[in-house]
Design an enzyme around this catalytic site. Sequence first.
Site, PDB file in Angstrom:
ATOM      1  N   GLU A  94       0.858  -0.903   0.266  1.00 34.98           N
ATOM      2  CA  GLU A  94      -0.013  -0.022  -0.123  1.00 34.98           C
ATOM      3  C   GLU A  94       0.969   1.451   0.017  1.00 34.98           C
ATOM      4  OE1 GLU A  94      -3.377   0.387   0.313  1.00 34.98           O
ATOM      5  OE2 GLU A  94      -3.585  -2.065  -0.576  1.00 34.98           O
ATOM      6  N   THR A 144      11.188   2.846   0.688  1.00 34.65           N
ATOM      7  CA  THR A 144      11.585   4.862  -0.047  1.00 34.65           C
ATOM      8  C   THR A 144      11.972   5.567   1.534  1.00 34.65           C
ATOM      9  OG1 THR A 144       9.169   6.102   0.387  1.00 34.65           O
ATOM     10  CG2 THR A 144       9.151   3.946   1.503  1.00 34.65           C
ATOM     11  N   ASP A 145      12.006   6.637   0.989  1.00 30.56           N
ATOM     12  CA  ASP A 145      12.895   7.646   1.249  1.00 30.56           C
ATOM     13  C   ASP A 145      12.073   8.096   2.948  1.00 30.56           C
ATOM     14  OD1 ASP A 145      11.158   9.242   0.325  1.00 30.56           O
ATOM     15  OD2 ASP A 145      12.869  10.725  -0.673  1.00 30.56           O
ATOM     16  N   GLU A 146      11.363   7.835   2.550  1.00 35.62           N
ATOM     17  CA  GLU A 146      10.432   8.320   3.440  1.00 35.62           C
ATOM     18  C   GLU A 146      10.173   8.018   5.529  1.00 35.62           C
ATOM     19  OE1 GLU A 146       6.277   8.706   3.230  1.00 35.62           O
ATOM     20  OE2 GLU A 146       6.167   9.662   0.860  1.00 35.62           O
ATOM     21  N   TYR A 170       2.079   4.727   6.557  1.00 38.66           N
ATOM     22  CA  TYR A 170       3.161   4.385   4.983  1.00 38.66           C
ATOM     23  C   TYR A 170       4.127   4.103   5.529  1.00 38.66           C
ATOM     24  CZ  TYR A 170       4.740   4.337   1.814  1.00 38.66           C
ATOM     25  OH  TYR A 170       5.645   4.186   0.001  1.00 38.66           O
ATOM     26  N   LYS A 174       5.978   0.692   5.969  1.00 37.00           N
ATOM     27  CA  LYS A 174       7.605   0.796   5.365  1.00 37.00           C
ATOM     28  C   LYS A 174       9.142   1.034   6.188  1.00 37.00           C
ATOM     29  CE  LYS A 174       7.863   0.234   1.545  1.00 37.00           C
ATOM     30  NZ  LYS A 174       7.716  -0.565   0.515  1.00 37.00           N
ATOM     31  N   ASN A 199      10.589  10.339  -4.836  1.00 39.62           N
ATOM     32  CA  ASN A 199       9.432  10.221  -5.487  1.00 39.62           C
ATOM     33  C   ASN A 199       9.419   9.977  -6.719  1.00 39.62           C
ATOM     34  OD1 ASN A 199       8.482  11.707  -2.964  1.00 39.62           O
ATOM     35  ND2 ASN A 199       6.507  12.427  -4.010  1.00 39.62           N
ATOM     36  N   LYS A 209      -1.927  10.680  -6.572  1.00 39.54           N
ATOM     37  CA  LYS A 209      -0.339  10.857  -6.628  1.00 39.54           C
ATOM     38  C   LYS A 209      -0.591  12.617  -6.866  1.00 39.54           C
ATOM     39  CE  LYS A 209       0.458   6.936  -4.508  1.00 39.54           C
ATOM     40  NZ  LYS A 209       1.265   6.100  -5.047  1.00 39.54           N
ATOM     41  N   VAL A 226      -4.032  22.183  -3.961  1.00 42.35           N
ATOM     42  CA  VAL A 226      -2.123  22.001  -3.262  1.00 42.35           C
ATOM     43  C   VAL A 226      -2.542  22.069  -1.270  1.00 42.35           C
ATOM     44  CG1 VAL A 226      -0.241  23.400  -3.258  1.00 42.35           C
ATOM     45  CG2 VAL A 226      -1.437  23.557  -5.312  1.00 42.35           C
TER      46      VAL A 226
HETATM   47  P1  NAD Z   1       1.222   1.342  -6.464  1.00 39.94           P
HETATM   48  O1  NAD Z   1       0.301   1.622  -5.192  1.00 39.94           O
HETATM   49  O2  NAD Z   1       1.410   1.811  -7.645  1.00 39.94           O
HETATM   50  O3  NAD Z   1       1.291  -0.394  -6.542  1.00 39.94           O
HETATM   51  C1  NAD Z   1       1.376  -1.298  -5.575  1.00 39.94           C
HETATM   52  C2  NAD Z   1       1.332  -2.718  -6.395  1.00 39.94           C
HETATM   53  O4  NAD Z   1       1.152  -3.369  -5.262  1.00 39.94           O
HETATM   54  C3  NAD Z   1      -0.576  -2.621  -6.633  1.00 39.94           C
HETATM   55  O5  NAD Z   1      -0.176  -3.747  -7.769  1.00 39.94           O
HETATM   56  C4  NAD Z   1      -0.815  -3.490  -5.743  1.00 39.94           C
HETATM   57  O6  NAD Z   1      -2.347  -4.239  -6.096  1.00 39.94           O
HETATM   58  C5  NAD Z   1       0.203  -4.378  -4.973  1.00 39.94           C
HETATM   59  N1  NAD Z   1      -0.319  -4.550  -4.084  1.00 39.94           N
HETATM   60  C6  NAD Z   1      -0.859  -4.806  -2.642  1.00 39.94           C
HETATM   61  N2  NAD Z   1      -1.360  -5.156  -1.325  1.00 39.94           N
HETATM   62  C7  NAD Z   1      -1.377  -6.639  -2.279  1.00 39.94           C
HETATM   63  C8  NAD Z   1      -1.003  -7.853  -1.798  1.00 39.94           C
HETATM   64  N3  NAD Z   1      -1.247  -7.754  -0.339  1.00 39.94           N
HETATM   65  N4  NAD Z   1       0.069  -8.538  -1.867  1.00 39.94           N
HETATM   66  C9  NAD Z   1      -0.102  -8.700  -3.484  1.00 39.94           C
HETATM   67  N5  NAD Z   1      -0.485  -7.587  -4.427  1.00 39.94           N
HETATM   68  C10 NAD Z   1      -0.802  -6.630  -3.700  1.00 39.94           C
HETATM   69  O7  NAD Z   1       2.514   1.747  -5.657  1.00 39.94           O
HETATM   70  P2  NAD Z   1       4.011   1.797  -6.082  1.00 39.94           P
HETATM   71  O8  NAD Z   1       3.847   3.316  -6.718  1.00 39.94           O
HETATM   72  O9  NAD Z   1       4.144   1.394  -7.405  1.00 39.94           O
HETATM   73  O10 NAD Z   1       5.086   1.703  -5.417  1.00 39.94           O
HETATM   74  C11 NAD Z   1       5.541   0.130  -6.067  1.00 39.94           C
HETATM   75  C12 NAD Z   1       6.927   0.172  -4.461  1.00 39.94           C
HETATM   76  O11 NAD Z   1       7.690   1.449  -4.335  1.00 39.94           O
HETATM   77  C13 NAD Z   1       6.217   0.303  -3.140  1.00 39.94           C
HETATM   78  O12 NAD Z   1       6.235  -0.469  -1.776  1.00 39.94           O
HETATM   79  C14 NAD Z   1       6.424   1.097  -2.540  1.00 39.94           C
HETATM   80  O13 NAD Z   1       6.956   1.343  -1.064  1.00 39.94           O
HETATM   81  C15 NAD Z   1       7.872   1.810  -3.288  1.00 39.94           C
HETATM   82  N6  NAD Z   1       8.053   3.711  -3.802  1.00 39.94           N
HETATM   83  C16 NAD Z   1       7.038   3.857  -4.457  1.00 39.94           C
HETATM   84  C17 NAD Z   1       7.573   5.562  -4.487  1.00 39.94           C
HETATM   85  C18 NAD Z   1       6.286   6.305  -5.663  1.00 39.94           C
HETATM   86  O14 NAD Z   1       7.048   7.756  -5.044  1.00 39.94           O
HETATM   87  N7  NAD Z   1       5.495   5.457  -5.692  1.00 39.94           N
HETATM   88  C19 NAD Z   1       8.677   6.009  -4.372  1.00 39.94           C
HETATM   89  C20 NAD Z   1      10.163   5.309  -3.148  1.00 39.94           C
HETATM   90  C21 NAD Z   1       9.039   4.145  -2.836  1.00 39.94           C
HETATM   91  O1  DAU Z   2       9.364   9.928  -0.992  1.00 40.59           O
HETATM   92  C1  DAU Z   2       9.428   8.209  -1.728  1.00 40.59           C
HETATM   93  C2  DAU Z   2       7.055   8.589  -1.516  1.00 40.59           C
HETATM   94  O2  DAU Z   2       6.940   9.470  -2.592  1.00 40.59           O
HETATM   95  C3  DAU Z   2       7.077   6.838  -2.101  1.00 40.59           C
HETATM   96  O3  DAU Z   2       7.009   6.297  -0.857  1.00 40.59           O
HETATM   97  C4  DAU Z   2       5.821   7.282  -1.638  1.00 40.59           C
HETATM   98  O4  DAU Z   2       4.580   6.352  -2.050  1.00 40.59           O
HETATM   99  C5  DAU Z   2       4.860   8.222  -2.804  1.00 40.59           C
HETATM  100  O5  DAU Z   2       3.633   8.147  -3.519  1.00 40.59           O
HETATM  101  C6  DAU Z   2       4.926   9.498  -2.242  1.00 40.59           C
HETATM  102  O6  DAU Z   2       4.948  10.296  -1.274  1.00 40.59           O
HETATM  103  P1  DAU Z   2       3.761  12.006  -1.106  1.00 40.59           P
HETATM  104  O7  DAU Z   2       3.869  12.087   0.068  1.00 40.59           O
HETATM  105  O8  DAU Z   2       5.319  12.422  -1.346  1.00 40.59           O
HETATM  106  O9  DAU Z   2       3.556  11.857  -2.412  1.00 40.59           O
HETATM  107  P2  DAU Z   2       2.420  12.438  -2.787  1.00 40.59           P
HETATM  108  O10 DAU Z   2       2.252  11.903  -4.250  1.00 40.59           O
HETATM  109  O11 DAU Z   2       0.951  12.104  -2.334  1.00 40.59           O
HETATM  110  O12 DAU Z   2       2.270  13.992  -2.071  1.00 40.59           O
HETATM  111  C7  DAU Z   2       3.673  14.206  -2.777  1.00 40.59           C
HETATM  112  C8  DAU Z   2       3.138  16.302  -1.744  1.00 40.59           C
HETATM  113  O13 DAU Z   2       2.467  16.756  -3.223  1.00 40.59           O
HETATM  114  C9  DAU Z   2       3.111  15.923  -0.953  1.00 40.59           C
HETATM  115  O14 DAU Z   2       3.977  17.384   0.060  1.00 40.59           O
HETATM  116  C10 DAU Z   2       1.968  16.010  -0.508  1.00 40.59           C
HETATM  117  C11 DAU Z   2       1.396  17.443  -2.406  1.00 40.59           C
HETATM  118  N1  DAU Z   2      -0.176  16.919  -2.653  1.00 40.59           N
HETATM  119  C12 DAU Z   2      -0.280  15.704  -2.735  1.00 40.59           C
HETATM  120  C13 DAU Z   2      -1.113  16.025  -3.114  1.00 40.59           C
HETATM  121  C14 DAU Z   2      -2.023  13.768  -3.492  1.00 40.59           C
HETATM  122  C15 DAU Z   2      -0.734  18.010  -2.839  1.00 40.59           C
HETATM  123  O15 DAU Z   2      -0.177  18.762  -2.373  1.00 40.59           O
HETATM  124  N2  DAU Z   2      -2.261  17.897  -3.046  1.00 40.59           N
HETATM  125  C16 DAU Z   2      -2.199  16.842  -3.268  1.00 40.59           C
HETATM  126  O16 DAU Z   2      -3.748  16.764  -4.513  1.00 40.59           O
END
Ligand code: NAD
Ligand code: DAU
Length: 369
Positions: A94, A144-146, A170, A174, A199, A209, A226
């Site tokens: 998630e 993630t860096d979070e 979240y 992680k 990100n 996102k 925002v």
């Molecule tokens: P996403 O939410 O787009 O995709 C997650 C996928 O995992 C989906 O296809 C979902 O169906 C599947 N999934 C969820 N629960 C599951 C379960 N219990 N069993 C099997 N599959 C399941 O996520 P994303 O943005 O592609 O991120 C992928 C990974 O990278 C995550 O671990 C996230 O923490 C990490 N990450 C994301 C970002 C980012 O900016 N999006 C940055 C750094 C790290």
């Molecule tokens: O840093 C890596 C992480 O980046 C990943 O681990 C996460 O899975 C990914 O979702 C992302 O997390 P953020 O919370 O940084 O991403 P998000 O796109 O939700 O938000 C980016 C920034 O924008 C954050 O400061 C919140 C802001 N934001 C986000 C949404 C959805 C807004 O201002 N308005 C919005 O509607």
Amino acid sequence: MRRETTERNGDMTILVTGGAGFIGANFVLDWLAAGDEPVVNLDKLTYAGNLQTLAGLARDARHHFVQGDICDRARVDDLLEVHRPRAIVHFAAESHVDRSIHGPGEFVRTNVEGTFTLLESARAYWRALGDEARTGFRFLHVSTDEVYGSLAAADAPFAESHPYQPNSPYSASKAASDHLVRAWHHTYGLPVVTTNCSNNYGPYQFPEKLIPLMIVNALAGRDLPVYGDGRNVRDWLYVGDHCAAIRRVLAAGTPGETYNIGGWNEIANIDIVHIVCRLLDELQPAAEGPHERLIRFVADRPGHDRRYAIDARRIERELGWRPAETFESGIRKTVRWYLDNPGWVADVQSGAYREWIGTNYGSRNGAAA
Ligand code: NAD
Ligand code: DAU
């Protein structure tokens, strides 16, 4: 149950979890474009998983999709036994911070319990391998860096040695998963590598996102929400660069180590929104006027981390990886992709998506900056 095997004449295979999500699917597509090693793709297909992203692989024998849950130990055991992968690349999670605030339980289940289940299954499988296969096996945990928490404006970017200080449900889930992965190496010797990335943005990102939400809302003439004062900073990396870094860590990373991945690209949210608006003004101007007219400052995210920045010198120095895209080139490709794929966008904006938008934004009305 019918058992198929992708292991033909000693071919190697990898198991990817979460390969129908944003980064996982980009990884699978890039992997199969770059070589012929088959992929077993285990994904539960939650709201974030989308098989349409993988439609181009429908008749590709190198891609074996399995709908299933990483918390299902018997299912994972069976997949490992049948397909005998040389590595697991673990994306399934998630992933959305706002959803973790509204409902943290699923984050603990998938991110913590799911990673634990996968580690236990992998440990049993790995222990029973022959010497050569045991040495070569890898469990690559995508994180993630979070997990490092929030930086002040003058702080140095996160290095791998930075203390863990997660602030959201979240990032806490992680962080917990990262700790489990580390412990399975130190206690049991499982050959793990962990990546902590900033990100991502790019094609196929679910429009909950920031960047895809702004693109799809602007195109529909809806408000661009925002949070807070818009000055929160993230370090942005094009998804293809993240996938390349993961391939590099899988090939050459040292077991037990962690690698930070980032784009050296710190940008405030409000600046991202302006960049997206101006690109849309250029590529698809609106009759009503510049897209910036839609920007609205809304109530902040609770516990909102102020700044993330990644020190990516280790992966560059030790493994020779650097991002190929600049933010300018990556964001232009990304906006172009959303303009060129209205069908994909329309399909993911289902009833459940609209429900989420109501839940997250319904109570944020009113200026907050
Ligand atoms: P996403 O939410 O787009 O995709 C997650 C996928 O995992 C989906 O296809 C979902 O169906 C599947 N999934 C969820 N629960 C599951 C379960 N219990 N069993 C099997 N599959 C399941 O996520 P994303 O943005 O592609 O991120 C992928 C990974 O990278 C995550 O671990 C996230 O923490 C990490 N990450 C994301 C970002 C980012 O900016 N999006 C940055 C750094 C790290
Ligand atoms: O840093 C890596 C992480 O980046 C990943 O681990 C996460 O899975 C990914 O979702 C992302 O997390 P953020 O919370 O940084 O991403 P998000 O796109 O939700 O938000 C980016 C920034 O924008 C954050 O400061 C919140 C802001 N934001 C986000 C949404 C959805 C807004 O201002 N308005 C919005 O509607």
